[in-house]
Design a protein around this motif. Structure first.
Motif, PDB file in Angstrom:
ATOM      1  N   PRO A 185       0.817  -1.222   0.000  1.00 45.31           N
ATOM      2  CA  PRO A 185       0.000   0.000   0.000  1.00 45.31           C
ATOM      3  C   PRO A 185       0.846   1.264   0.000  1.00 45.31           C
ATOM      4  N   ASN A 186       0.501   2.189  -0.897  1.00 43.56           N
ATOM      5  CA  ASN A 186       1.138   3.512  -0.988  1.00 43.56           C
ATOM      6  C   ASN A 186       2.619   3.458  -1.351  1.00 43.56           C
ATOM      7  N   GLN A 187       3.034   2.370  -1.985  1.00 44.38           N
ATOM      8  CA  GLN A 187       4.418   2.257  -2.413  1.00 44.38           C
ATOM      9  C   GLN A 187       4.472   1.919  -3.899  1.00 44.38           C
ATOM     10  N   GLY A 188       5.664   2.038  -4.472  1.00 44.83           N
ATOM     11  CA  GLY A 188       5.866   1.627  -5.852  1.00 44.83           C
ATOM     12  C   GLY A 188       6.023   0.116  -5.953  1.00 44.83           C
ATOM     13  N   LEU A 189       6.014  -0.370  -7.178  1.00 41.13           N
ATOM     14  CA  LEU A 189       6.209  -1.799  -7.390  1.00 41.13           C
ATOM     15  C   LEU A 189       7.663  -2.162  -7.084  1.00 41.13           C
TER      16      LEU A 189
ATOM     17  N   GLY B 178      15.073   7.245  -4.269  1.00 41.18           N
ATOM     18  CA  GLY B 178      14.341   6.434  -5.225  1.00 41.18           C
ATOM     19  C   GLY B 178      13.763   7.278  -6.342  1.00 41.18           C
ATOM     20  N   VAL B 179      12.835   6.691  -7.071  1.00 41.66           N
ATOM     21  CA  VAL B 179      12.123   7.406  -8.125  1.00 41.66           C
ATOM     22  C   VAL B 179      10.988   8.195  -7.469  1.00 41.66           C
ATOM     23  N   THR B 180      10.943   9.475  -7.751  1.00 36.98           N
ATOM     24  CA  THR B 180       9.960  10.348  -7.126  1.00 36.98           C
ATOM     25  C   THR B 180       8.953  10.822  -8.154  1.00 36.98           C
TER      26      THR B 180
ATOM     27  N   VAL C  18      -3.753   5.240 -12.647  1.00 35.74           N
ATOM     28  CA  VAL C  18      -2.505   5.476 -11.931  1.00 35.74           C
ATOM     29  C   VAL C  18      -1.366   5.453 -12.932  1.00 35.74           C
ATOM     30  N   TYR C  19      -0.584   6.511 -12.930  1.00 32.84           N
ATOM     31  CA  TYR C  19       0.546   6.642 -13.843  1.00 32.84           C
ATOM     32  C   TYR C  19       1.831   6.369 -13.063  1.00 32.84           C
ATOM     33  N   PHE C  20       2.556   5.361 -13.521  1.00 32.55           N
ATOM     34  CA  PHE C  20       3.793   4.974 -12.862  1.00 32.55           C
ATOM     35  C   PHE C  20       4.989   5.393 -13.718  1.00 32.55           C
ATOM     36  N   CYS C  21       6.019   5.819 -13.036  1.00 34.88           N
ATOM     37  CA  CYS C  21       7.296   6.082 -13.671  1.00 34.88           C
ATOM     38  C   CYS C  21       8.307   5.087 -13.106  1.00 34.88           C
TER      39      CYS C  21
ATOM     40  N   TYR D  73      19.001  -5.433 -14.699  1.00 32.83           N
ATOM     41  CA  TYR D  73      18.987  -4.463 -13.620  1.00 32.83           C
ATOM     42  C   TYR D  73      17.623  -4.298 -12.947  1.00 32.83           C
ATOM     43  N   GLY D  74      16.587  -4.723 -13.628  1.00 30.91           N
ATOM     44  CA  GLY D  74      15.266  -4.473 -13.079  1.00 30.91           C
ATOM     45  C   GLY D  74      14.907  -3.006 -13.201  1.00 30.91           C
ATOM     46  N   TYR D  75      13.690  -2.707 -12.839  1.00 31.31           N
ATOM     47  CA  TYR D  75      13.233  -1.323 -12.781  1.00 31.31           C
ATOM     48  C   TYR D  75      13.157  -0.894 -11.322  1.00 31.31           C
ATOM     49  N   THR D  76      13.283   0.403 -11.067  1.00 32.37           N
ATOM     50  CA  THR D  76      12.867   0.983  -9.797  1.00 32.37           C
ATOM     51  C   THR D  76      11.662   1.856 -10.093  1.00 32.37           C
TER      52      THR D  76
END
Lengths: 114, 115
Positions: free
Chosen positions: A40-44, B3-5, B89-92, B102-105
């Motif tokens: 919850p409320n975090q990135g993947l 991290g990614v903001t 929801v838009y993810f970066c 390397y995977g994504y963050t």
């Protein structure tokens, strides 16, 4: 075209019970396979991945997934879940010839009850 | 390491308005991606930057969406004019190289609601 199917949108389970989250994929080319988790409320966050070699891969928090090429599946399992495992889990593939893009399934929400 | 903001975390706008989403990747990550999840469905690829260049924008839904990455650092995604179906929801995400290596963050996402 490639696709990823997660048949279960939500899986309720009691704490300390085993769980399996199902993932099937369709692709005409070879793929890499991934499981991501979103708390919850975090990135993947990357949970585990299969690139090659042993078909059974494990994460540091007790999850494992097995690549089955004949059934084009990559199911995620854990023998005993904790409340803290409550999250949404996403299966994804990356094509070996297009290794920058991920194709995701629709996600499975794991609800762990005490 | 930061991290990614992404910001804003939430945005509610009216149909026809303009919204700009921002993403700050991890410093040094040349690869930056935008993904979108609509109505609890699968997360879909929108586009991929390598530094300031668009490497793949095959997932952009239409010309109401404009992504930029000036100077190869942060990126913006503008929706103009917004429609109801743009809600989601838009993810970066960012990475130093290929995803299998390397995977994504990922960032925490921006929840966009168009009313």
């Amino acid at each position: 075209a490639q696709s990823v199917t997660q048949l279960d949108s939500q899986v309720p389970v009691f704490e300390e019970a085993p769980v399996e989250l199902r993932c099937n994929y369709s692709s005409s080319v070879s793929v890499y396979l991934f499981w991501y988790v979103q708390y919850p409320n975090q990135g993947l966050q990357l949970l585990l991945k299969y690139l090659s070699g042993s078909t059974l891969v494990e994460s540091i928090n007790g999850f494992e997934a097995e690549f089955n090429k004949s059934q084009t599946s990559f199911h995620l399992r854990k023998p005993s879940v904790h409340i803290s495992d409550t999250a949404e889990y996403f299966c994804a593939v990356s094509l070996m010839d297009s290794s920058y893009k991920l194709i995701f399934g629709s996600g499975t929400r794991l609800l762990v009850r005490p | 390491e930061a991290g990614v903001t992404q910001f804003p975390s939430h945005s509610v706008i009216e149909k026809g308005q303009t919204v700009t989403l921002r993403c700050d990747p991890i410093s040094g990550h040349d690869n930056l991606y935008w993904y979108r999840r609509v109505m609890g469905k699968e997360i879909k690829f929108l586009l991929h930057f390598v530094k300031e260049s668009k490497q793949d924008e095959s997932g952009m839904p239409n010309n109401r969406f404009l992504a930029e990455r000036t100077g190869g650092t942060y990126s913006t995604l503008k929706v103009q004019p917004a429609e109801l179906e743009d809600s989601g929801v838009y993810f970066c995400a960012s990475s130093p190289g290929a995803v299998f290596e390397y995977g994504y963050t990922f960032g925490s996402g921006t929840r966009l609601t168009v009313v």
